[in-house]
Design a protein around this motif. Structure first.
Motif, PDB file in Angstrom:
ATOM      1  N   ALA A  92     -13.143  -2.821  69.018  1.00 35.53           N
ATOM      2  CA  ALA A  92     -13.641  -2.042  67.883  1.00 35.53           C
ATOM      3  C   ALA A  92     -13.918  -0.589  68.245  1.00 35.53           C
ATOM      4  N   ASP A  93     -14.068  -0.283  69.528  1.00 32.06           N
ATOM      5  CA  ASP A  93     -14.254   1.114  69.928  1.00 32.06           C
ATOM      6  C   ASP A  93     -13.097   1.987  69.462  1.00 32.06           C
ATOM      7  N   GLY A  94     -11.937   1.376  69.221  1.00 32.24           N
ATOM      8  CA  GLY A  94     -10.787   2.151  68.783  1.00 32.24           C
ATOM      9  C   GLY A  94     -10.677   2.305  67.278  1.00 32.24           C
ATOM     10  N   ILE A  98      -8.921   5.514  63.937  1.00 33.32           N
ATOM     11  CA  ILE A  98      -7.748   5.183  63.126  1.00 33.32           C
ATOM     12  C   ILE A  98      -8.098   4.820  61.686  1.00 33.32           C
ATOM     13  N   ALA A  99      -9.346   4.427  61.418  1.00 36.90           N
ATOM     14  CA  ALA A  99      -9.710   3.947  60.078  1.00 36.90           C
ATOM     15  C   ALA A  99      -9.446   5.001  59.014  1.00 36.90           C
ATOM     16  N   ILE A 100      -9.749   6.254  59.310  1.00 36.80           N
ATOM     17  CA  ILE A 100      -9.560   7.308  58.309  1.00 36.80           C
ATOM     18  C   ILE A 100      -8.074   7.541  58.037  1.00 36.80           C
ATOM     19  N   HIS A 101      -7.245   7.408  59.080  1.00 39.94           N
ATOM     20  CA  HIS A 101      -5.804   7.574  58.875  1.00 39.94           C
ATOM     21  C   HIS A 101      -5.245   6.439  58.027  1.00 39.94           C
ATOM     22  N   MET A 108      -7.047  -0.203  53.920  1.00 46.62           N
ATOM     23  CA  MET A 108      -8.449  -0.224  54.325  1.00 46.62           C
ATOM     24  C   MET A 108      -8.618  -1.144  55.530  1.00 46.62           C
ATOM     25  N   LEU A 109      -9.388  -0.687  56.489  1.00 44.76           N
ATOM     26  CA  LEU A 109      -9.718  -1.479  57.675  1.00 44.76           C
ATOM     27  C   LEU A 109     -11.198  -1.829  57.636  1.00 44.76           C
ATOM     28  N   TRP A 110     -11.494  -3.127  57.736  1.00 42.10           N
ATOM     29  CA  TRP A 110     -12.868  -3.625  57.774  1.00 42.10           C
ATOM     30  C   TRP A 110     -13.035  -4.566  58.960  1.00 42.10           C
ATOM     31  N   ALA A 111     -14.246  -4.626  59.475  1.00 40.26           N
ATOM     32  CA  ALA A 111     -14.654  -5.733  60.330  1.00 40.26           C
ATOM     33  C   ALA A 111     -15.493  -6.671  59.479  1.00 40.26           C
ATOM     34  N   PHE A 131     -16.806   2.784  61.003  1.00 40.63           N
ATOM     35  CA  PHE A 131     -15.898   1.984  60.183  1.00 40.63           C
ATOM     36  C   PHE A 131     -16.699   0.964  59.369  1.00 40.63           C
ATOM     37  N   PRO A 132     -16.187   0.548  58.215  1.00 38.96           N
ATOM     38  CA  PRO A 132     -16.927  -0.409  57.375  1.00 38.96           C
ATOM     39  C   PRO A 132     -16.991  -1.802  57.999  1.00 38.96           C
ATOM     40  N   TRP A 133     -18.145  -2.432  57.851  1.00 47.48           N
ATOM     41  CA  TRP A 133     -18.393  -3.743  58.459  1.00 47.48           C
ATOM     42  C   TRP A 133     -19.172  -4.580  57.459  1.00 47.48           C
ATOM     43  N   ALA A 134     -18.664  -5.728  57.117  1.00 47.99           N
ATOM     44  CA  ALA A 134     -19.288  -6.592  56.113  1.00 47.99           C
ATOM     45  C   ALA A 134     -19.769  -7.896  56.736  1.00 47.99           C
ATOM     46  N   SER A 135     -20.823  -8.439  56.143  1.00 47.38           N
ATOM     47  CA  SER A 135     -21.343  -9.748  56.547  1.00 47.38           C
ATOM     48  C   SER A 135     -20.851 -10.815  55.573  1.00 47.38           C
TER      49      SER A 135
END
Length: 254
Positions: A92-94, A98-101, A108-111, A131-135
């Motif tokens: 996830a450090d990466g 890249i998420a904005i690109h 859309m990129l989510w965790a 970056f966005p992260w959802a539960s």
């Protein structure tokens, strides 16, 4: 340690050209695999999935945020973890860069993890991630996409992960080894730690309907791990003798 011949520039160049043939072939095969991924049939998602996000409760369609494509990284962070999986953290450090690109290219990129949102938010602040992260706590999403499992599934050998059935978890599982080390780094035991698994899933949205298009697990996420792509090109490669990496804020600590 592997011994290497010391040669002239001319000999090195000849060897490099020979390797280049294999690299080009791999590139062509990789392009072909990408094409076949994109040609996979889609599965319509009729189930209503809900997530908790920084902006409140959201549906799967909401996660697209106006885009037609969604990539979800299944981040190993279970409800009983005290910190995210160190391997998932290194991957996830990466994401920030890249998420904005991706977002500006209709993706859309989510965790997504099963830990409570407050835990995810606190860990996100610690790691400096944006970056966005959802539960998905208390929901079926992780279970339906085969990245979370129950104690009963572990005990009875009913875990279906990476498109295969696993043997029952041994009662004395734990002790030593990389998995035990990862579990300790996540503040839990082996059984609890391995009820969560890594993976990524892709989705498409057409006319308001979401479709599942692709999922990959285990070594299938290796290509998303930027650190390893660099190491594979370093003189000594991955050069691993156990768990050598840490969360990025844990290096140089006693």
């Amino acid at each position: 340690m592997q011994q290497h011949r010391i040669v002239s520039q001319e000999e090195w160049f000849a060897a490099r050209l020979e390797l280049l043939k294999a690299e080009k072939e791999l590139t062509r095969r990789s392009d072909e695999l990408a094409r076949r991924r994109q040609e996979l049939p889609w599965v319509r998602i009729d189930k209503e999935y809900r997530f908790e996000t920084d902006e409140g409760s959201a549906s799967l369609a909401d996660l697209f945020r106006g885009r037609s494509q969604l990539l979800v990284y299944h981040f190993m962070f279970g409800p009983d973890y005290t910190a995210g999986c160190p391997s998932c953290s290194a991957i996830a450090d990466g994401f920030n860069g890249i998420a904005i690109h991706l977002a500006n290219h209709d993706v859309m990129l989510w965790a997504v993890s099963r830990a409570p949102l407050a835990k995810l938010q606190a860990y996100k602040r610690r790691m400096g991630w944006t970056f966005p992260w959802a539960s998905s706590l208390g929901r079926d999403f992780n279970f339906d996409f085969n990245v979370s499992f129950s104690e009963e599934q572990q005990r009875e050998g009913l875990v279906e992960y990476n498109y295969g059935r696993e043997a029952p978890l041994a009662p004395d599982a734990g002790g030593e080894g990389p998995v035990a080390e990862f579990a300790a780094m996540a503040g839990t035991d082996v059984a609890t730690y391995t009820r969560e698994r890594p993976g990524m899933s892709a989705f498409a949205l057409e006319d308001g309907v979401a479709y599942h298009t692709y999922s990959t697990y285990s070594r299938g996420v290796d290509g998303l791990w930027g650190m390893y792509q660099w190491l594979d090109r370093a003189p000594r490669g991955r050069n691993e003798t156990g768990v050598w990496w840490r969360r990025h804020d844990e290096y140089n600590k006693g």
